[in-house]
Design a protein around this motif. Structure first.
Motif, short mmCIF file in Angstrom:
data_model
loop_
_atom_site.label_atom_id
_atom_site.label_comp_id
_atom_site.label_asym_id
_atom_site.label_seq_id
_atom_site.Cartn_x
_atom_site.Cartn_y
_atom_site.Cartn_z
N LYS A 118 0.82 -1.24 -0.10
CA LYS A 118 0.01 -0.07 0.21
C LYS A 118 0.72 1.14 0.12
CE LYS A 118 -2.27 -1.46 3.80
NZ LYS A 118 -1.80 -2.87 3.40
N CYS A 119 0.64 2.26 -0.84
CA CYS A 119 1.34 3.30 -0.96
C CYS A 119 0.39 4.56 -1.20
CB CYS A 119 2.32 3.46 -1.93
SG CYS A 119 1.76 3.53 -3.80
N LEU A 120 0.71 5.86 -1.10
CA LEU A 120 -0.22 6.92 -1.34
C LEU A 120 0.77 8.26 -1.61
CD1 LEU A 120 -0.22 9.30 1.31
CD2 LEU A 120 -1.85 7.40 2.06
N SER A 121 0.26 9.23 -2.45
CA SER A 121 0.95 10.30 -2.76
C SER A 121 0.20 11.28 -1.99
CB SER A 121 1.08 10.40 -4.21
OG SER A 121 1.67 9.53 -4.98
N THR A 122 0.76 12.53 -1.66
CA THR A 122 0.42 13.42 -0.90
C THR A 122 1.06 14.91 -1.19
OG1 THR A 122 -0.21 14.39 1.36
CG2 THR A 122 1.77 13.05 1.23
N ASN A 123 0.53 16.14 -0.95
CA ASN A 123 1.56 17.23 -1.02
C ASN A 123 2.21 17.20 0.36
OD1 ASN A 123 -0.52 18.56 1.10
ND2 ASN A 123 -1.96 18.96 -0.92
N GLY A 124 1.68 16.49 1.25
CA GLY A 124 2.44 16.75 2.81
C GLY A 124 2.07 17.57 3.70
N LEU A 125 0.93 18.21 3.29
CA LEU A 125 0.51 19.30 4.31
C LEU A 125 -0.10 18.77 5.65
CD1 LEU A 125 -0.27 22.45 4.94
CD2 LEU A 125 -2.29 21.68 3.76
N LEU A 126 -0.69 17.56 5.72
CA LEU A 126 -1.21 16.94 6.79
C LEU A 126 -0.48 15.39 7.03
CD1 LEU A 126 -5.00 17.16 5.75
CD2 LEU A 126 -3.71 18.44 7.30
N LEU A 127 0.84 15.43 6.56
CA LEU A 127 1.39 14.26 6.93
C LEU A 127 2.03 14.10 8.21
CD1 LEU A 127 2.94 11.67 5.76
CD2 LEU A 127 4.82 13.16 5.22
N ASN A 128 2.28 15.02 8.76
CA ASN A 128 2.74 15.13 10.34
C ASN A 128 1.49 14.86 11.06
OD1 ASN A 128 1.35 17.62 10.36
ND2 ASN A 128 3.13 18.95 10.87
N LYS A 129 0.27 14.98 10.79
CA LYS A 129 -1.03 14.67 11.38
C LYS A 129 -1.30 13.25 11.08
CE LYS A 129 -5.88 15.89 12.06
NZ LYS A 129 -6.95 16.92 11.35
N TYR A 130 -1.05 12.49 10.24
CA TYR A 130 -1.69 11.35 9.72
C TYR A 130 -0.56 10.30 9.65
CZ TYR A 130 -6.17 13.45 9.00
OH TYR A 130 -7.32 14.07 9.13
N TYR A 131 0.76 10.50 9.85
CA TYR A 131 1.48 9.51 9.45
C TYR A 131 1.70 7.98 10.60
CZ TYR A 131 4.27 11.07 13.86
OH TYR A 131 4.51 11.34 15.21
N LYS A 132 1.09 8.42 11.46
CA LYS A 132 1.16 7.28 12.34
C LYS A 132 -0.19 6.34 12.19
CE LYS A 132 3.48 8.31 16.88
NZ LYS A 132 3.30 8.44 18.04
N LYS A 133 -1.09 6.76 11.59
CA LYS A 133 -2.45 6.22 11.05
C LYS A 133 -1.94 5.36 9.90
CE LYS A 133 -7.20 6.94 10.07
NZ LYS A 133 -8.61 7.93 10.37
N LEU A 134 -1.24 5.98 9.02
CA LEU A 134 -0.71 5.28 7.74
C LEU A 134 0.12 4.17 8.33
CD1 LEU A 134 0.57 8.25 5.54
CD2 LEU A 134 -1.73 7.08 5.47
N VAL A 135 0.86 4.29 9.05
CA VAL A 135 1.84 2.83 9.59
C VAL A 135 0.67 2.10 10.23
CG1 VAL A 135 3.44 2.39 11.18
CG2 VAL A 135 4.02 4.49 10.35
N ASP A 136 -0.24 2.30 10.96
CA ASP A 136 -1.17 1.39 11.47
C ASP A 136 -2.08 0.65 10.54
OD1 ASP A 136 -0.39 2.12 14.25
OD2 ASP A 136 -1.97 3.46 14.42
#
Length: 305
Positions: A118-136
């Motif tokens: 599983k992968c995704l692309s993002t502009n990164g604006l919300l990455l510091n909010k959701y990175y742990k959710k992505l790992v989970d």
């Protein structure tokens, strides 16, 4: 981190991911699920297109929007017809992390298709909010589009940034985006996510600056993908880089981050190797979802959070 250690640490994933490994780019397939139409920044080169306009082969384009409840059926068909699919990604046509449907879709994939990367692309604006959710959710790779780390440069690329329920323009918005991108990339890396950065090379704006991005992020990024500007929207009159300019900038950046040179600038609904939209088209005809083809992405409400 030493480059060889970094490469070997992630080898079990990157050896079968066509967007991280040029050697298998024409051998292993991927499928992008267009479940994320809304975006929280306005890039001056980006024009999202759906339906009748979706004849172009570039990011931000999709035949239609796939609903999370249709993902399982669609993926089953894709895997039956194209058995070499190893990777499932979410790449828009808006920003993946700004759409709740992204997380609903990732939950379905994690439960029903655990063997797919599983992968995704993002502009990164919300990455510091959701990175742990992505790992989970067992996401393995994240691509972040980073076009400048100097707000005076980025303000000429990004028109506005929607953050904390407010629209931020010019340098103010650029600062917010840059700070969140860098913070998110570092946190995602620390959690074990494999990071690729995409950088759009715009000769008149960031050509002499791109190497600074590579210097800044070299300890956290597995690979960089520098792609030429496609003159569209408010940058329709700007020129794309020449082959020589693209080659030179990649070589400069390669001193700091390995470079990916096989990018096809894929659509948000890409499937297979380099070819077919037919599976998605046939799927939606059978689902009688023609009404989605009439959507104008610019009339969609931008903000889902």
């Amino acid at each position: 981190m030493d480059e060889n250690i970094k490469m070997s640490k992630f080898a079990h994933i990157t050896k079968v991911h066509p967007c991280f490994n040029e050697k298998i780019h024409d051998k292993v397939g991927r499928v992008h699920l267009p479940v994320a139409p809304k975006c929280n920044i306005a890039c001056k080169f980006c024009r999202r297109s759906l339906g009748k306009e979706a004849c172009e082969h570039r990011p931000g384009v999709s035949l239609t929007i796939l609903k999370p409840e249709d993902v399982e059926e669609y993926l089953k068909r894709v895997l039956k017809e194209i058995p070499n699919i190893k990777v499932v990604g979410i790449a828009g046509p808006g920003d993946s992390l700004f759409n709740k449907e992204t997380f609903e879709t990732l939950e379905i994939i994690d439960e029903k298709f655990p063997d797919l990367i599983k992968c995704l692309s993002t502009n990164g604006l919300l990455l510091n909010k959701y990175y742990k959710k992505l790992v989970d959710l067992n996401v393995k790779t994240v691509t972040v589009t980073v076009n400048a780390i100097n707000p005076e440069i980025l303000k000429d690329i990004v028109e506005w940034v929607y953050y904390n329920k407010k629209i931020h323009h010019n340098v103010e918005g650029a600062k917010i985006l840059i700070e969140n991108q860098i913070d998110g990339i570092k946190k995602a890396f620390d959690e074990g996510l494999i990071i690729k950065i995409n950088t759009v090379l715009i000769p008149e704006i960031n050509m002499n600056h791109v190497v600074e991005i590579a210097k800044e992020l070299k300890d956290y990024v597995y690979i960089q993908n520098i792609i030429p500007l496609i003159p569209l929207y408010k940058m329709k009159n700007m020129r794309p880089p020449t082959c020589e300019e693209l080659k030179r900038v990649r070589e400069e950046c390669e001193k700091y981050i390995p470079q990916f040179r096989a990018c096809g600038q894929c659509r948000a609904d890409s499937v297979g190797l380099i070819k077919e939209r037919k599976i998605l088209e046939e799927f939606f005809k059978e689902k009688n979802m023609e009404q989605n083809k009439n959507l104008d992405v610019f009339e969609l409400k931008h903000f889902s959070h």
